[in-house]
Design a protein around this motif. Structure first.
Motif, PDB file in Angstrom:
ATOM      1  N   GLN A 273       0.849  -1.210   0.000  1.00 16.29           N
ATOM      2  CA  GLN A 273       0.000   0.000   0.000  1.00 16.29           C
ATOM      3  C   GLN A 273       0.884   1.259   0.000  1.00 16.29           C
ATOM      4  O   GLN A 273       0.617   2.227  -0.715  1.00 16.29           O
ATOM      5  CB  GLN A 273      -0.901  -0.016   1.231  1.00 16.29           C
ATOM      6  N   GLN A 274       1.978   1.205   0.796  1.00 18.90           N
ATOM      7  CA  GLN A 274       2.908   2.343   0.841  1.00 18.90           C
ATOM      8  C   GLN A 274       3.527   2.573  -0.542  1.00 18.90           C
ATOM      9  O   GLN A 274       3.642   3.710  -1.005  1.00 18.90           O
ATOM     10  CB  GLN A 274       4.008   2.041   1.870  1.00 18.90           C
ATOM     11  N   LEU A 275       3.875   1.461  -1.229  1.00 19.50           N
ATOM     12  CA  LEU A 275       4.478   1.557  -2.565  1.00 19.50           C
ATOM     13  C   LEU A 275       3.501   2.205  -3.554  1.00 19.50           C
ATOM     14  O   LEU A 275       3.855   3.169  -4.265  1.00 19.50           O
ATOM     15  CB  LEU A 275       4.863   0.144  -3.031  1.00 19.50           C
TER      16      LEU A 275
ATOM     17  N   THR B  14      10.134  14.311   0.334  1.00 13.87           N
ATOM     18  CA  THR B  14      11.305  14.091   1.203  1.00 13.87           C
ATOM     19  C   THR B  14      12.501  13.595   0.387  1.00 13.87           C
ATOM     20  O   THR B  14      13.615  13.514   0.894  1.00 13.87           O
ATOM     21  CB  THR B  14      10.997  12.999   2.254  1.00 13.87           C
ATOM     22  N   GLY B  15      12.264  13.221  -0.851  1.00 15.22           N
ATOM     23  CA  GLY B  15      13.360  12.680  -1.673  1.00 15.22           C
ATOM     24  C   GLY B  15      13.632  11.210  -1.346  1.00 15.22           C
ATOM     25  O   GLY B  15      14.632  10.644  -1.799  1.00 15.22           O
ATOM     26  N   LEU B  16      12.752  10.599  -0.559  1.00 16.15           N
ATOM     27  CA  LEU B  16      12.989   9.199  -0.172  1.00 16.15           C
ATOM     28  C   LEU B  16      11.920   8.241  -0.709  1.00 16.15           C
ATOM     29  O   LEU B  16      12.060   7.025  -0.595  1.00 16.15           O
ATOM     30  CB  LEU B  16      13.026   9.077   1.365  1.00 16.15           C
TER      31      LEU B  16
ATOM     32  N   SER C 204      10.301   2.818  -2.221  1.00 15.52           N
ATOM     33  CA  SER C 204       9.582   1.954  -3.178  1.00 15.52           C
ATOM     34  C   SER C 204      10.509   0.868  -3.706  1.00 15.52           C
ATOM     35  O   SER C 204      10.124  -0.306  -3.810  1.00 15.52           O
ATOM     36  CB  SER C 204       9.058   2.770  -4.351  1.00 15.52           C
ATOM     37  N   LYS C 205      11.753   1.251  -4.031  1.00 10.51           N
ATOM     38  CA  LYS C 205      12.708   0.264  -4.575  1.00 10.51           C
ATOM     39  C   LYS C 205      12.927  -0.875  -3.565  1.00 10.51           C
ATOM     40  O   LYS C 205      12.945  -2.050  -3.929  1.00 10.51           O
ATOM     41  CB  LYS C 205      14.049   0.948  -4.875  1.00 10.51           C
TER      42      LYS C 205
END
Ligand code: ADP
Length: 463
Positions: free
Chosen positions: A346-348, A426-428, A433-434
């Motif tokens: 879900q976060q991805l 945030t650039g993260l 995701s990776k």
């Protein structure tokens, strides 16, 4: 060529005959000198002594020949068992010699076994190991050394493969001054690689001084170290920016804006936004570290990607409304199940939809397409040819220039820093995701056309 023993040469036999005939010759001369025998009698006596001594010496010679030949076989390590010379004179000699032979054979076997063990150990070492002699030639190289430097290293000058002056000086000190050392170097032809080399003095079996080199490639460690320190520097910088802003606003609120309710309200809103940015950053950093810890623990739930997409869209409702983004979900009929971690998936999906909404044109639709591929094509990378679920997030926006595509999943990498910051990034997100994709054994494929938009496709093995 081995030197023939004196006793077996014709000269040796003659000398022996002469010596042995002395007990006959001396009395014959004495009898002749004292007048007790005539010159003829003395001559016959001397001749007789010489003939008898000659025959004796010749007989002994005949006895010695097989014994010496037998000892020679013993010396060069050929088997002598069953070939004991049956000599009248030396009949007792072969027995202790046979015992010596047995011991010698045992020792030879032990040496061969220990050589084999040594070779197997050196070959089994996954780092390069080399032995270099006093002339600078490679005497031994294990397969790892041949993989790293050249196919055939043995009997070649080391300088042909390893030209680093520090290494050559260290080998010289090991051989000439018995000094051990450790040297770090990069091969001149490939400066991106880094090695640490331990150099130890040693003696060859022949007793010659040599040096053993054991190398370890440290390029990866050096790169990891650099990444770690870059990461800490970046994270500290990212955290310090909102913190500095907050400290500035606090100062202003305590000073010039102390009695200005309008300014206070405005500053408090900005402070709230900065504090949220810090919270998001810390949440993302914690997510990353948790993902890193879980990377070798494959997920075990059965997850339907259609459910995951629905939950991700509803969780993003406020942001989507703010950007006037409409998400169109296209779910293929049939099972879209994967083995996964529902929260992480879900976060991805949320990260990808959030980016599509942030970097897409305001009001432009975002499409989320989920399909089962059997088999997946080349764009699925290592999953091509297998049955996989493909989840694609398509936006209409400025797109991403090709040179940025390979670096998008690096931590804190942004194509447009200020745009990302303005959008609350945030650039993260893509780094996280990776990691999620990696933990699910999946693959990410990004396509983008400048001025048109981007497609982020995630492939995960189908359940
Ligand atoms: P951020 O928090 O900055 O969005 P991400 O790791 O999610 O960080 O993305 C890294 C960078 O990739 C972004 O800063 C942005 O420049 C670029 N990017 C990501 N998704 C998209 C997209 N859909 N369209 C254009 N650029 C994108």
């Amino acid at each position: 060529m081995t030197e023939e023993p004196l006793l077996l040469t014709t000269r040796g036999t003659w000398i022996e005959a002469m010596v042995w005939s002395l007990p006959g010759i001396v009395p014959s001369i004495a009898l002749w000198a004292t007048g007790l025998a005539s010159a003829t009698e003395a001559f016959v006596g001397m001749l007789g002594a010489l003939v008898i001594a000659g025959l004796l010496a010749w007989w002994r010679h005949r006895q010695l020949v097989p014994l010496v030949a037998w000892l020679e076989r013993l010396r060069i390590g050929r088997s002598v068992t069953g070939a004991v010379p049956d000599s009248f004179l030396y009949r007792q000699l072969p027995h202790p010699l046979l015992a010596i032979e047995r011991e010698t054979q045992n020792l030879r076997r032990q040496v061969a076994a220990s050589d084999q063990l040594q070779r197997a150990l050196v070959d089994a070492i996954t780092d390069p190991v080399l032995v270099v002699d006093g002339r600078g030639y490679v005497r031994l190289a294990n397969p790892a050394a041949e993989r790293h430097f050249a196919d055939k290293l043995t009997d070649q000058p080391l300088g042909r493969f390893l030209r680093d002056p520090a290494i050559l000086a260290a080998i010289d000190s090991a051989i000439r001054a018995n000094v051990s050392s450790t040297v770090s170097f990069s091969p001149p032809l490939d400066r991106t690689r880094r090695y640490t080399c331990g150099i130890q003095p040693m003696l060859t079996r022949e007793g010659d001084a040599a040096a053993v080199l054991s190398l370890r490639e440290t390029s990866e460690q050096v790169a990891i170290e650099r990444m770690r320190s870059d990461f800490i520097a970046n994270a500290s910088h990212e955290l310090r920016t909102p913190l500095t802003a907050l400290a500035g606003f606090v100062e202003t609120l305590k000073g010039p804006a102390k009695n200005d309710p309008d300014a206070q309200a405005m500053f408090l809103d900005t402070m709230d936004a900065e504090a949220s940015r810090m919270t998001r950053l810390i949440d993302d950093l914690l997510s990353l570290s948790k993902l890193e810890a879980d990377v070798h623990r494959p997920p075990s739930e059965d997850v339907d990607l259609a459910d995951v997409v629905a939950l991700a869209i509803s969780g993003l409702e406020p942001q989507l409304r703010k950007n006037a983004t409409v998400v169109e979900a296209r779910m293929e009929d049939g099972p879209l199940q994967v083995r996964g971690d529902a929260d992480q998936l879900q976060q991805l999906v949320a990260n990808l939809i959030d980016n599509a909404s942030k970097y897409g044109r305001p009001g432009a639709p975002v499409v989320v397409d989920v399909a089962r591929l059997s088999p997946a094509g080349d764009e699925a990378g290592p999953l091509s040819g297998r049955t996989a679920i493909r989840l694609t997030v398509i936006d209409q926006g400025d797109g991403i220039a090709p040179e940025h595509l390979p670096r998008l999943t690096e931590r804190f990498y942004r194509v447009d820093k200020s745009r990302s910051r303005r959008a609350g990034g945030t650039g993260l997100g893509l780094a996280i995701s990776k990691h999620i994709i990696r933990r699910h054994g999946g693959h990410l494929n990004v396509e983008s056309d400048l001025g048109i938009g981007s497609r982020f496709s995630v492939f995960i093995p189908a359940r």
